[in-house]
Design a protein around this motif. Structure first.
Motif, short mmCIF file in Angstrom:
data_model
loop_
_atom_site.label_atom_id
_atom_site.label_comp_id
_atom_site.label_asym_id
_atom_site.label_seq_id
_atom_site.Cartn_x
_atom_site.Cartn_y
_atom_site.Cartn_z
N MET C 218 26.63 -16.80 -11.45
CA MET C 218 27.84 -16.45 -12.20
C MET C 218 29.09 -16.66 -11.35
O MET C 218 30.12 -17.14 -11.84
N ILE C 219 29.02 -16.31 -10.07
CA ILE C 219 30.17 -16.54 -9.19
C ILE C 219 30.47 -18.04 -9.12
O ILE C 219 31.62 -18.46 -9.18
N ALA C 220 29.41 -18.85 -9.04
CA ALA C 220 29.61 -20.30 -9.04
C ALA C 220 30.28 -20.75 -10.33
O ALA C 220 31.24 -21.53 -10.31
N GLY C 221 29.79 -20.27 -11.46
CA GLY C 221 30.35 -20.66 -12.75
C GLY C 221 31.80 -20.21 -12.93
O GLY C 221 32.64 -20.95 -13.44
N PHE C 222 32.09 -19.00 -12.51
CA PHE C 222 33.46 -18.48 -12.66
C PHE C 222 34.43 -19.19 -11.72
O PHE C 222 35.54 -19.55 -12.12
N THR C 223 34.06 -19.37 -10.46
CA THR C 223 35.01 -20.01 -9.54
C THR C 223 35.21 -21.48 -9.89
O THR C 223 36.30 -22.02 -9.69
N ALA C 224 34.17 -22.13 -10.45
CA ALA C 224 34.32 -23.54 -10.85
C ALA C 224 35.35 -23.69 -11.97
O ALA C 224 36.11 -24.66 -12.01
N GLN C 225 35.38 -22.73 -12.85
CA GLN C 225 36.29 -22.80 -13.99
C GLN C 225 37.67 -22.26 -13.72
O GLN C 225 38.66 -22.75 -14.26
N PHE C 226 37.71 -21.19 -12.95
CA PHE C 226 38.97 -20.47 -12.76
C PHE C 226 39.39 -20.59 -11.30
O PHE C 226 39.72 -19.62 -10.63
N MET C 227 39.39 -21.83 -10.82
CA MET C 227 39.57 -22.12 -9.40
C MET C 227 40.90 -21.65 -8.86
O MET C 227 41.01 -21.28 -7.69
N LEU C 228 41.93 -21.66 -9.71
CA LEU C 228 43.27 -21.34 -9.23
C LEU C 228 43.41 -19.87 -8.86
O LEU C 228 44.22 -19.50 -8.03
N SER C 229 42.63 -19.03 -9.51
CA SER C 229 42.66 -17.62 -9.12
C SER C 229 41.32 -17.29 -8.47
O SER C 229 40.52 -16.52 -8.98
N PHE C 230 41.11 -17.93 -7.33
CA PHE C 230 39.82 -17.92 -6.65
C PHE C 230 39.24 -16.52 -6.45
O PHE C 230 38.15 -16.20 -6.93
N SER C 231 39.98 -15.63 -5.80
CA SER C 231 39.35 -14.32 -5.53
C SER C 231 39.23 -13.50 -6.80
O SER C 231 38.25 -12.76 -6.98
N GLU C 232 40.17 -13.64 -7.69
CA GLU C 232 40.05 -12.91 -8.96
C GLU C 232 38.84 -13.40 -9.77
O GLU C 232 38.20 -12.61 -10.45
N ALA C 233 38.55 -14.69 -9.68
CA ALA C 233 37.38 -15.23 -10.39
C ALA C 233 36.10 -14.56 -9.88
O ALA C 233 35.19 -14.25 -10.66
N ILE C 234 36.06 -14.33 -8.56
CA ILE C 234 34.87 -13.67 -8.00
C ILE C 234 34.78 -12.23 -8.48
O ILE C 234 33.71 -11.76 -8.90
N LEU C 235 35.92 -11.54 -8.44
CA LEU C 235 35.93 -10.16 -8.93
C LEU C 235 35.45 -10.10 -10.39
O LEU C 235 34.65 -9.24 -10.76
N ALA C 236 35.92 -11.04 -11.19
CA ALA C 236 35.55 -11.04 -12.60
C ALA C 236 34.06 -11.31 -12.79
O ALA C 236 33.40 -10.69 -13.64
#
Lengths: 273, 273, 273, 273
Positions: C218-236
């Motif tokens: 999921m972290i891979a999928g979220f950071t791939a899509q929402f790359m511009l908000s990198f750390s927030e993507a991980i939190l999400a």
């Protein structure tokens, strides 16, 4: 030609006896599925297991084992290149022919090894092989499940002539063993030893690859369980197969074989008393 | 550029004739899927079978047989390293290219073996191979399903120029065979021999790997069944593909290819009369 | 230590732009899965694809290809014994380590080939291998997903000391690259460059094999899509993973990893605006 | 003979502690599944994982790895031809025998390697092998799950004599290790060290291949999690297995093993406090 009603389902599908066990519901052996046509035996087996056969073994090309188990860990497997004599002997029902390709050797061996008290269902490529090689039918309780072209090849009755019940019945009686004939078509016909039946259910949403493999598997599952009313079990299987398709078609343009199999346990429940 | 409406679905998706059989709904041959891209032909086949194609055979790398059968025992398989001439000849529709990698030999052989009356859908890697090797198109009923970069490679029309219908139509007409062009993009466009269409449905929830493989499979399934209205069948397939995605997206952030295929039979049912 | 709220989901999960395509949502490369631990990469990939990654490739032992494709034809595969340099180069996100066994060579090569602008998620066995072999971290956008014992091995901070935020933060800052740390435990903590977060969701129904592989995917999928908000993507991603488990646990004693992945598209839909 | 009530479920199935992790819920090793009977270990593992075992490893013929992972990426695998000593040592529960064929070597090795504190469940072919080869039982926490014919072979108590509780109890006590005996039949009986129980649930819809493999897997999953109330965990597993079948049978003619496993998490949820 008698038209069957859903009453056949109530007559055949019995509430199970409390102290029964899986042996009570029959051992089915399915022989078929070259590497190219492995899907056929998967559909056979899904239908047989979901119909309630006690134990199902699939003799097939080893390359099909994994896909079969991905669908159905409930089935056992054996390489159909091994000697199948023992497997045939301990079965109540043998179904041969779905996706069998040109494996005439397997048809010959099965015809040789099968016993008169055993049920033998011959489907698909096996029917064509019998016609081509003019094989003699074995003296078992025989069920043939040809579509119209396969029946023409087997019996010499042309598709046009097949519209006349008498031609089919004569051809069936000429085979020295008098098999039960399931002649697949729009409103499939069943010829037992003394009577012809037609089912009023089914439709063109069933016109998709694998539908016949599912029917053959259901006949195996029904005859394995309801052995004492052998011909009625076949009638019930054919009726149920198309009646399930009718129900699915209320919301679907086509009815896939695997969906029909998945619907069997709930369908049968409604008719068991 | 005409905007399609859901009326195309009502026009194409016919209630099936009672005495039809699986042969009536066409034989589809899918050629694709190297060991690395086997998922592509699985998605092709799931779409074609669920769309109602009569019989589907997948010519692919043998390492893909088991995964394909795990999804879809309804399909038959053949090693794409064998001579496919006979398989091509007895097909009504051939779909080549999804996950085909660098197998130019398979494209060349298919272009050589295909007959003018047959439908040939060229997708994915096959389109890139045709562009790279400047292959000549065969004289069959041809459908191309490029995304915008593939279309640029094939036609020389840059992605910017593709915004202008006239450029695409000119490029399409210059190919001596005048294929039907399905130009995949947000609101996919379809260029038939004399007209350009745009679909008003679909959205960015479809932006996920395998979406195009599913579309190609649906076009195969629709043209196999509704052969007489060839270009309309393509329009209907493209429309249905995105309309199903729209419905799924009412409750999902993304719409997976396999979910779209699973929804086809119920979707088509609603438009069949 | 800040406690995250579901607001992080609303901030990160954006409605997709109309003219986006699968390239927009990132290329993910998953490296892991020896023959014995193949399930790990299947769970990685199910999570990444269902989260909405544009294109997912799994570099794994070839014996895992078929099972992966049985779950997910949407993913591509490559033998992890081949040279992966080109695959790493064209990825936006690389996830290495789930079920990787003792394949230190793959960790070393990935650390060597990865570029500073790329996202690298290090999970499972790869974390243990880094600790054992005292490997130097590469200069990419780094995410580590240890459970508490793995974190002790990596950082020297004992599990008891891990209760104190300051110890973890100090250890994290001492790595010259300052990775984002996802410290898995009851109420998982996330350490970004300047802040520590705790999620208030999740529970012991998640205590089952494969849960961490799903989180990493999921972290891979979220950071791939929402790359511009990198750390927030991980939190999400971390928040969503446990929030989905909470929902499933309303009706289930345990929440299986594969069920969590299947629930992602509908879950994300509710938070996208 | 005491008749169990559903109270056993409330007593055994505990709400999980907040800070527990997968190690808390036990490591299960399943040994079984020759190439021919691979489905058996798939059904074992589906039951164990869905029951909530923390970590499940399946030692089986390598030809079964892919089908297992197609069902259950949550499980790990190992070739059962490797030395299993380390795997046995680090397990809390070992289940041996489902679909094990004639692999007496694996039974002997397991009996040799198992420790007194470990739980050992012996099922299916392993029971027949023990009887044939007159193997000595190991000094672990032993559970036997024979059907009536297997129990006759093991104990010398004929099926007729098995109707009398005293005969079974005497035979059980004569084994120097006094195992817990799960005697499968219509209304399965369980003999603990000092007491005999019967379950009032279950029915003939369970008479289908694989039902016992699923029960053995559930016993593994329950004892791994609820180790402190060892015999009660077994009672609860046996009760739950048939109670789930009863629920499914309200709408199904037969209850497939894989469907029972899929229903476990929701069933257990209703009894956890």
């Amino acid at each position: 030609m008698k038209t069957l009603t859903e009453d056949i389902l109530y007559r055949v599908i019995k509430k199970r006896a409390k102290d029964s066990h899986k042996g009570t519901y029959g051992r089915v052996l399915i022989i078929g599925g070259t590497a190219q046509f492995g899907g056929a035996v998967i559909m056979n087996a899904l239908a047989a297991v979901n119909s309630g056969a006690g134990l199902v073994t699939v003799a097939t090309d080893p390359s099909n084992f994994t896909a079969l188990h991905s669908h159905l860990p409930e089935a056992m497997v054996v390489d159909f290149n091994e000697d199948l004599t023992e497997y045939i002997k301990k079965s109540d029902v043998v179904l041969i022919g779905s996706g069998l390709g040109d494996r005439i050797d397997l048809v010959q061996h099965t015809f040789y090894a099968i016993l008169p008290r055993q049920i033998l269902i011959v489907d698909g490529s096996a029917l064509t092989l019998v016609a081509e090689h003019k094989l003699k039918w074995p003296k078992s309780r025989l069920v043939l499940t040809p579509h119209q072209m396969e029946w023409q090849r087997l019996s010499g009755v042309t598709i046009n002539e097949q519209a006349f019940e008498a031609f089919n019945m004569l051809a069936q009686q000429r085979m020295n063993v008098e098999p039960i004939l399931v002649l697949k078509q729009h409103h499939t016909q069943i010829y037992t030893n003394d009577c012809a039946f037609e089912i009023p259910v089914g439709g063109p949403y069933q016109a998709t690859g694998g539908m016949g493999d599912t029917l053959a598997g259901m006949i195996a599952g029904f005859t394995a369980q309801f052995m004492l009313s052998f011909s009625e079990a076949i009638l019930a299987a054919v009726y149920a197969h198309s009646a399930i398709a009718d129900e699915l078609a209320e919301t679907r343009y086509i009815t896939l074989p695997t969906e029909i199999s998945a619907s069997i346990p709930e369908f049968m429940h409604r008719y068991s008393r």
